[in-house]
Scaffold this active site. Structure first.
Site, short mmCIF file in Angstrom:
data_model
loop_
_atom_site.label_atom_id
_atom_site.label_comp_id
_atom_site.label_asym_id
_atom_site.label_seq_id
_atom_site.Cartn_x
_atom_site.Cartn_y
_atom_site.Cartn_z
N ASP A 27 0.84 -1.20 0.09
CA ASP A 27 -0.15 -0.01 0.16
C ASP A 27 0.94 1.22 -0.06
O ASP A 27 1.06 1.91 0.86
CB ASP A 27 -0.94 0.00 1.21
CG ASP A 27 -1.84 0.96 1.14
OD1 ASP A 27 -2.10 1.57 0.15
OD2 ASP A 27 -2.82 1.18 2.18
N GLU A 106 -6.74 4.84 -8.82
CA GLU A 106 -8.06 5.26 -8.18
C GLU A 106 -8.58 6.59 -9.25
O GLU A 106 -8.14 7.60 -9.54
CB GLU A 106 -8.06 5.91 -7.01
CG GLU A 106 -8.86 6.45 -6.09
CD GLU A 106 -9.11 6.09 -4.70
OE1 GLU A 106 -10.05 6.61 -3.85
OE2 GLU A 106 -7.81 5.53 -4.02
N LYS A 142 -9.80 1.66 -9.14
CA LYS A 142 -10.42 1.90 -7.73
C LYS A 142 -11.57 3.13 -7.72
O LYS A 142 -11.46 3.96 -8.46
CB LYS A 142 -9.43 2.61 -6.82
CG LYS A 142 -8.28 1.29 -6.21
CD LYS A 142 -7.20 2.09 -5.20
CE LYS A 142 -7.75 1.83 -4.00
NZ LYS A 142 -6.44 2.27 -2.72
N THR A 167 -13.28 0.69 -3.11
CA THR A 167 -12.49 1.22 -1.89
C THR A 167 -13.40 1.92 -0.87
O THR A 167 -14.45 2.02 -1.22
CB THR A 167 -11.13 2.01 -2.27
OG1 THR A 167 -10.39 2.25 -1.12
CG2 THR A 167 -11.84 3.38 -2.96
N PHE A 189 -11.79 -1.44 4.96
CA PHE A 189 -10.79 -0.76 5.47
C PHE A 189 -10.90 -1.11 7.06
O PHE A 189 -11.66 -0.58 7.97
CB PHE A 189 -11.10 0.67 5.55
CG PHE A 189 -10.65 1.45 4.39
CD1 PHE A 189 -10.50 0.70 3.10
CD2 PHE A 189 -9.97 2.94 4.21
CE1 PHE A 189 -10.04 1.20 2.20
CE2 PHE A 189 -9.65 3.38 3.12
CZ PHE A 189 -9.36 2.47 2.04
#
Length: 337
Positions: A27, A106, A142, A167, A189
């Site tokens: 990440d 993203e 994303k 996400t 998350f």
């Protein structure tokens, strides 16, 4: 002399053991971390790209993106958008040189409630990758896990064959809707769920087995495996190695360089906490959600509502900062400075 499996595990780092149970994803936007920990895949987001774009070693990527924007016909706003897209893809291209798998790129969080705009922007990002010889099989787009984002994911997967990573996922309703939409991967998350409960519940310490984020991802994983959904579960946003170890066996885990380092230095035995076989015997029931049911069930989860909106705002704020940086540099180039 042969080494018993138990002794071998004691010699191996926790990170090495984890890789036997779970696909480890970095990440980060920092290529050095990818070189060091050798993950299968990598994920980025506006916050990570913003941080990396400020580092001297990545200025050439920022400059290339700005030149791409200046070469794009249109208004200043269109040029800045083109530069942003190019910057995200440039980081993705560099990351793909270092990993065998896929990179997640993203879509602008400010589009989180506009299905058509998300689809258009995603297609543009994939087009930029393809212009550089990278097929869509190596890219995950994303999208925020709003209803509109999930439906954009459905369209991208089914109509255009573009793989999506959903996400900012905090609620079980979001996870169910994503599975029903047939998206490739979700990123629930973990750490941000823990943050919310620490802030609102009056309790500051949780063991890994009690961690609300770990419990949430375990439920999602078990649901997907029990009912045969193909969507991959990738736990994200970890606060400590205890959370990571408590989710060993999850399909994927995306982990920051700091925690990857901790895991690489620890040498205790690790076993899978999650298995598809155990999931089959869970008492979860199948859930069907239309838009109305989704919005109601998600709304009933105060934590998820607050963390989704907060996450979108934070990613959007960092996108604005990145835009401002690009505008300033564009202006300097236009003025010949």
């Amino acid at each position: 002399m042969s080494v018993s499996p138990d002794k071998r595990r004691k010699m191996e780092s926790v990170l090495e053991q984890l890789k036997r149970h779970t696909v480890v994803v970095a990440d980060t936007g920092d290529f050095n971390a990818i070189d060091e920990f050798k993950p299968q895949d990598a994920t980025t987001n506006p916050s990570l790209i913003l941080a990396a774009a400020k580092m001297p070693q990545y200025q050439h990527l920022l400059e290339q993106a700005i030149q791409h924007g200046l070469d794009t016909e249109g208004s200043e706003e269109q040029q800045v958008t083109a530069a942003m897209d190019r910057l995200f893809v440039s980081f993705g291209l560099e990351i793909l040189k270092k990993i065998p798998g896929r990179v997640s790129t993203e879509v602008d969080a400010r589009l989180s409630f506009d299905r058509a705009a998300m689809v258009s922007r995603a297609r543009r990002l994939v087009e930029l990758y393809e212009q550089e010889g990278v097929g869509k099989d190596r890219v995950l787009i994303k999208l925020s896990s709003t209803w509109e984002g999930i439906e954009a994911g459905r369209e991208l997967e089914q109509t255009y064959g573009i793989h999506c990573n959903m996400t900012l996922l905090f609620s079980f309703a979001q996870a169910v809707a994503c599975a029903n939409a047939g998206v490739t991967l979700i990123s629930p998350f973990v750490g941000r769920i823990l943050d919310w409960h620490k802030e609102h519940g009056g309790r500051k310490e949780f063991t890994p087995s009690e961690d609300p984020g770990v419990i949430s991802v375990t439920k999602i994983y078990n649901y997907y495996k029990k009912f045969g959904f193909k969507t991959v579960v990738m736990g994200a946003s970890f606060r400590n190695v205890g959370e990571v170890k408590a989710l060993a066996g999850c399909d994927y885990l995306t982990i920051s360089p700091g925690l990857l380092s901790e895991l690489s230095q620890e040498h205790t035995p690790l076993t899978a906490a999650l298995t598809a076989q155990a999931a089959k015997s869970s008492d979860l029931e199948h859930v069907s959600l239309d838009e109305v049911q989704f919005r109601w069930q998600h709304n009933e989860d105060q934590m998820a509502v607050e963390k989704l909106s907060d996450g979108i705002r934070k990613f959007a704020a960092d996108a604005v900062k990145l835009e401002s940086m690009i505008k300033e540099k564009m202006l300097s180039l236009k003025n010949g400075q």
